[in-house]
Design an enzyme around this catalytic site. Structure first.
Site, PDB file in Angstrom:
ATOM      1  N   LYS A 110      -7.815   3.324   4.882  1.00 22.77           N
ATOM      2  CA  LYS A 110      -7.592   3.655   3.495  1.00 22.77           C
ATOM      3  C   LYS A 110      -8.441   2.737   2.629  1.00 22.77           C
ATOM      4  O   LYS A 110      -8.839   1.686   3.121  1.00 22.77           O
ATOM      5  CB  LYS A 110      -6.123   3.544   3.138  1.00 22.77           C
ATOM      6  CG  LYS A 110      -5.570   2.115   3.254  1.00 22.77           C
ATOM      7  CD  LYS A 110      -4.173   2.052   2.744  1.00 22.77           C
ATOM      8  CE  LYS A 110      -4.141   1.890   1.242  1.00 22.77           C
ATOM      9  NZ  LYS A 110      -4.084   0.503   0.798  1.00 22.77           N
TER      10      LYS A 110
ATOM     11  N   HIS B 236      -1.304   1.986   8.125  1.00 22.85           N
ATOM     12  CA  HIS B 236      -0.775   1.010   9.087  1.00 22.85           C
ATOM     13  C   HIS B 236       0.752   0.879   9.036  1.00 22.85           C
ATOM     14  O   HIS B 236       1.362   0.414   9.983  1.00 22.85           O
ATOM     15  CB  HIS B 236      -1.467  -0.346   8.955  1.00 22.85           C
ATOM     16  CG  HIS B 236      -0.993  -1.190   7.817  1.00 22.85           C
ATOM     17  ND1 HIS B 236      -1.385  -0.986   6.529  1.00 22.85           N
ATOM     18  CD2 HIS B 236      -0.129  -2.239   7.783  1.00 22.85           C
ATOM     19  CE1 HIS B 236      -0.787  -1.874   5.753  1.00 22.85           C
ATOM     20  NE2 HIS B 236      -0.023  -2.655   6.487  1.00 22.85           N
TER      21      HIS B 236
ATOM     22  N   LYS C 139       4.142   0.160  12.214  1.00 26.98           N
ATOM     23  CA  LYS C 139       5.122  -0.928  12.240  1.00 26.98           C
ATOM     24  C   LYS C 139       6.298  -0.544  13.136  1.00 26.98           C
ATOM     25  O   LYS C 139       6.797   0.577  13.070  1.00 26.98           O
ATOM     26  CB  LYS C 139       5.617  -1.237  10.818  1.00 26.98           C
ATOM     27  CG  LYS C 139       4.570  -1.914   9.942  1.00 26.98           C
ATOM     28  CD  LYS C 139       5.130  -2.247   8.576  1.00 26.98           C
ATOM     29  CE  LYS C 139       4.033  -2.689   7.618  1.00 26.98           C
ATOM     30  NZ  LYS C 139       3.646  -4.089   7.715  1.00 26.98           N
TER      31      LYS C 139
ATOM     32  N   GLU D 207       6.287  -7.101  -2.659  1.00 29.43           N
ATOM     33  CA  GLU D 207       5.386  -8.090  -2.052  1.00 29.43           C
ATOM     34  C   GLU D 207       5.399  -9.363  -2.883  1.00 29.43           C
ATOM     35  O   GLU D 207       5.495  -9.317  -4.114  1.00 29.43           O
ATOM     36  CB  GLU D 207       3.958  -7.550  -2.018  1.00 29.43           C
ATOM     37  CG  GLU D 207       3.771  -6.355  -1.113  1.00 29.43           C
ATOM     38  CD  GLU D 207       2.289  -6.045  -0.946  1.00 29.43           C
ATOM     39  OE1 GLU D 207       1.735  -6.434   0.077  1.00 29.43           O
ATOM     40  OE2 GLU D 207       1.709  -5.429  -1.858  1.00 29.43           O
TER      41      GLU D 207
ATOM     42  N   HIS E 129       1.596   4.395   1.847  1.00 34.22           N
ATOM     43  CA  HIS E 129       2.692   3.764   2.580  1.00 34.22           C
ATOM     44  C   HIS E 129       4.084   4.250   2.148  1.00 34.22           C
ATOM     45  O   HIS E 129       4.912   4.620   2.977  1.00 34.22           O
ATOM     46  CB  HIS E 129       2.641   2.237   2.430  1.00 34.22           C
ATOM     47  CG  HIS E 129       1.312   1.646   2.781  1.00 34.22           C
ATOM     48  ND1 HIS E 129       0.520   2.129   3.798  1.00 34.22           N
ATOM     49  CD2 HIS E 129       0.616   0.606   2.254  1.00 34.22           C
ATOM     50  CE1 HIS E 129      -0.592   1.404   3.877  1.00 34.22           C
ATOM     51  NE2 HIS E 129      -0.566   0.479   2.948  1.00 34.22           N
TER      52      HIS E 129
ATOM     53  N   LYS F 155       3.540  -6.316  -6.704  1.00 31.85           N
ATOM     54  CA  LYS F 155       2.985  -7.576  -6.193  1.00 31.85           C
ATOM     55  C   LYS F 155       3.498  -8.729  -7.038  1.00 31.85           C
ATOM     56  O   LYS F 155       3.992  -8.531  -8.150  1.00 31.85           O
ATOM     57  CB  LYS F 155       1.463  -7.534  -6.261  1.00 31.85           C
ATOM     58  CG  LYS F 155       0.846  -6.562  -5.272  1.00 31.85           C
ATOM     59  CD  LYS F 155      -0.575  -6.941  -4.915  1.00 31.85           C
ATOM     60  CE  LYS F 155      -1.237  -5.874  -4.067  1.00 31.85           C
ATOM     61  NZ  LYS F 155      -0.740  -5.798  -2.706  1.00 31.85           N
TER      62      LYS F 155
HETATM   63  C1  BG6 Z   1      -2.370  -2.512   2.126  1.00 33.29           C
HETATM   64  C2  BG6 Z   1      -2.579  -2.657   0.654  1.00 33.29           C
HETATM   65  O1  BG6 Z   1      -2.610  -1.194   2.528  1.00 33.29           O
HETATM   66  O2  BG6 Z   1      -1.047  -2.880   2.459  1.00 33.29           O
HETATM   67  C3  BG6 Z   1      -2.277  -4.083   0.206  1.00 33.29           C
HETATM   68  O3  BG6 Z   1      -3.926  -2.341   0.322  1.00 33.29           O
HETATM   69  C4  BG6 Z   1      -0.901  -4.483   0.670  1.00 33.29           C
HETATM   70  O4  BG6 Z   1      -2.383  -4.205  -1.210  1.00 33.29           O
HETATM   71  C5  BG6 Z   1      -0.720  -4.215   2.153  1.00 33.29           C
HETATM   72  O5  BG6 Z   1      -0.728  -5.864   0.396  1.00 33.29           O
HETATM   73  C6  BG6 Z   1       0.697  -4.465   2.592  1.00 33.29           C
HETATM   74  O6  BG6 Z   1       0.775  -4.406   3.971  1.00 33.29           O
HETATM   75  P1  BG6 Z   1       1.865  -5.239   4.767  1.00 33.29           P
HETATM   76  O7  BG6 Z   1       1.701  -4.803   6.171  1.00 33.29           O
HETATM   77  O8  BG6 Z   1       1.535  -6.679   4.538  1.00 33.29           O
HETATM   78  O9  BG6 Z   1       3.185  -4.886   4.177  1.00 33.29           O
END
Ligand code: BG6
Length: 491
Positions: free
Chosen positions: A152, A182, A186, A220, A244, A344
């Site tokens: 992505k 991704h 998980k 986050e 996501h 964030k």
């Molecule tokens: C990414 C985003 O796809 O996923 C990021 O571009 C984000 O901004 C991240 O921080 C979060 O992934 P994870 O696995 O740390 O929750």
């Protein structure tokens, strides 16, 4: 399943993703014997670097980011011997000519035409360039064995995603294209399917008759950090919600697929996306909250405002937080709101899905009864808990809510594979279950397009602000009312 030799090519070998995620994942697969006996990793990028220095940098990445901690020198040496660096301009044909020679030499020495994987860990502007070259140079032309993996962002809106899909599927068959999200790799996310469809106790309740609302929240603690250049043109809706969070929603809301098979599962998920009630402009302003972080303290450390971040415009109206309410128009979910939230620079990292059940219709106790709640914690806590009422020990019939917990830590001793380990192995096995099909990506863009369009018309009007280190603006919480006082969070 280990049999085929694997020629793995990573474009963007000097980038962050390769060092933080891809190489640590491949290394862990290697030390745990999941990679085929014969494999090589060809790392391609623009820069001229000494190969030994390049590998040392990868090693420091493994030491820093691998879930298994520091690499064992002998194992690393065995792994590193399979890596080679190829300096090359992605836009020049010479790069692909040398790459082809390397891949074919490896296949000759393996005495078998194995699988080829081409990982695009590159800025979006290179995707088409590389795809075109792979296609004209016939590096990726075997429909059964050759695969490309695309990171992505997949497009920046519906039109660009469609264009990219068209471009790729003209050159490769859909089966060869692995679009990564991704979150789907998980462990705790994969477990939602098992939880819903391998147990029969919850599924009969999993609908509008028993469920009041659902919250999906990915908070986050990190800020945008060094990714301002990308992020400022993107924002939380594109960066997190379109992919996501909508994927999490699909897994929670989908019908049981006919089989645990890639196409059946992807069909069921796509149906959910297509059933989401489209937002009108008016509903965007009412049901979607966008906000940006200002300076504040996170874990006692002072953070700068988003507008002060590197490569971010000081007048930026890009959102770093989104909360929204959506409805799914199908018989299972009619009228049940789904609340999605991500941001964030928030108080702490916390990704949870909350299934809030309805109140019991007939009350025989005097106390205020707290309705049942199922909490699926994705990260950093890895657990599922169910809240229910229980009698406080004693001579009176007094009730309190208590929790029944399943935690990975107590139930299992194994350390959990990283999302990228699961996903890379799936690519090598040719299993696309956890990857996004072309129509899925487009359906997800369709959901967010009315929001993007409404915001474009008035970029600053709707933007709210929240202090770093908080749980976001009040408007984000107000959205939930009258369904809940606050977004659920673990204590
Ligand atoms: C990414 C985003 O796809 O996923 C990021 O571009 C984000 O901004 C991240 O921080 C979060 O992934 P994870 O696995 O740390 O929750």
């Amino acid at each position: 399943k280990k049999a085929y030799p694997a020629a793995i090519t990573i474009f963007g070998a000097r980038g962050d993703l390769t060092r933080r995620k891809l190489i640590p994942a491949l290394y862990n697969l290697f030390i745990e014997n999941h990679l085929p006996a014969l494999f090589e990793i060809f790392c391609v990028d623009f820069q001229t670097v000494d190969e030994a220095a390049f590998k040392n940098d990868l090693l420091s990445g493994v030491n820093e980011f691998s879930r298994n901690g520091k690499a064992e020198p002998s194992k690393w040496a065995g792994f590193a011997a399979r890596i080679s660096y190829l300096q090359g301009d992605f836009t020049k044909k010479e790069t692909y000519i040398s790459l082809k020679t390397k891949v074919e030499d490896f296949e000759k020495s393996s005495k078998q035409r194995g699988n080829r994987m081409f990982y695009f860990a590159v800025a979006p502007r290179f995707i088409e360039v590389i795809a075109e070259a792979l296609s004209t140079r016939k590096l990726c032309s075997n429909k059964t064995h050759d695969r490309i993996v695309v990171e992505k962002p997949f497009g920046t809106d519906l039109a660009t995603a469609r264009k990219l899909n068209h471009f790729l599927t003209k050159r490769f068959s859909e089966k060869q294209v692995y679009r990564i999200d991704h979150y789907l790799g998980k462990e705790t996310v994969q477990n939602i399917m098992a939880f819903r469809f391998a147990n029969f106790v919850f599924e009969p309740l999993w609908n509008k008759n028993y469920i009041d609302h659902i919250q999906i929240s990915v908070a986050e603690q990190v800020s945008v950090g060094k990714r301002g250049g990308y992020y400022d043109a993107s924002g939380a809706l594109r960066d997190m919600i379109q992919n996501h969070l909508l994927q999490l929603l699909c897994i929670v809301a989908m019908e049981c697929p006919g089989a645990y098979k890639a196409e059946a599962i992807r069909d069921a998920k796509t149906k959910v996306l297509k059933s989401i009630r489209p937002f009108t402009t008016q509903q965007v302003f009412k049901n979607v909250v966008r906000a940006q972080y200002t300076a504040g303290e996170v874990d006692d450390v002072q953070r700068i405002a988003y507008r002060q971040e590197e490569q971010v415009s000081p007048e930026s109206n890009t959102e770093t937080f989104v909360a929204l309410k959506m409805l799914i128009d199908n018989p299972r979910w009619e009228g049940v709101p789904f609340f999605l939230r991500t941001g964030k620079s928030m108080t702490r990292q916390s990704s949870v899905i909350v299934v809030q059940f309805k109140d019991s219709p007939h009350k025989i106790f005097k106390d205020d009864i707290v309705p049942n709640r199922l909490i699926i914690s994705i990260q950093p806590e890895l657990e599922i808990s169910l809240l229910f009422e229980s009698k406080v020990p004693g001579l009176q019939m007094k009730l309190v809510p208590v929790e029944m917990d399943f935690t990975y830590q107590e139930a299992y001793t194994e350390s959990l594979p990283e999302a990228y380990e699961a996903l890379l192995l799936d690519v090598l096995h040719g299993d696309a279950t956890l990857f996004m099909r072309a129509d899925q990506v487009e359906a997800a863009w369709k959901v967010v397009m009315p929001i993007l369009d409404a915001w474009k018309k008035s970029p600053s009007k709707q933007l709210q602000f929240y202090e770093s280190g908080t749980w976001g603006p009040a408007a984000g919480s107000n959205l939930l009312k009258p369904y809940a006082k606050e977004w659920y969070r673990l204590p």
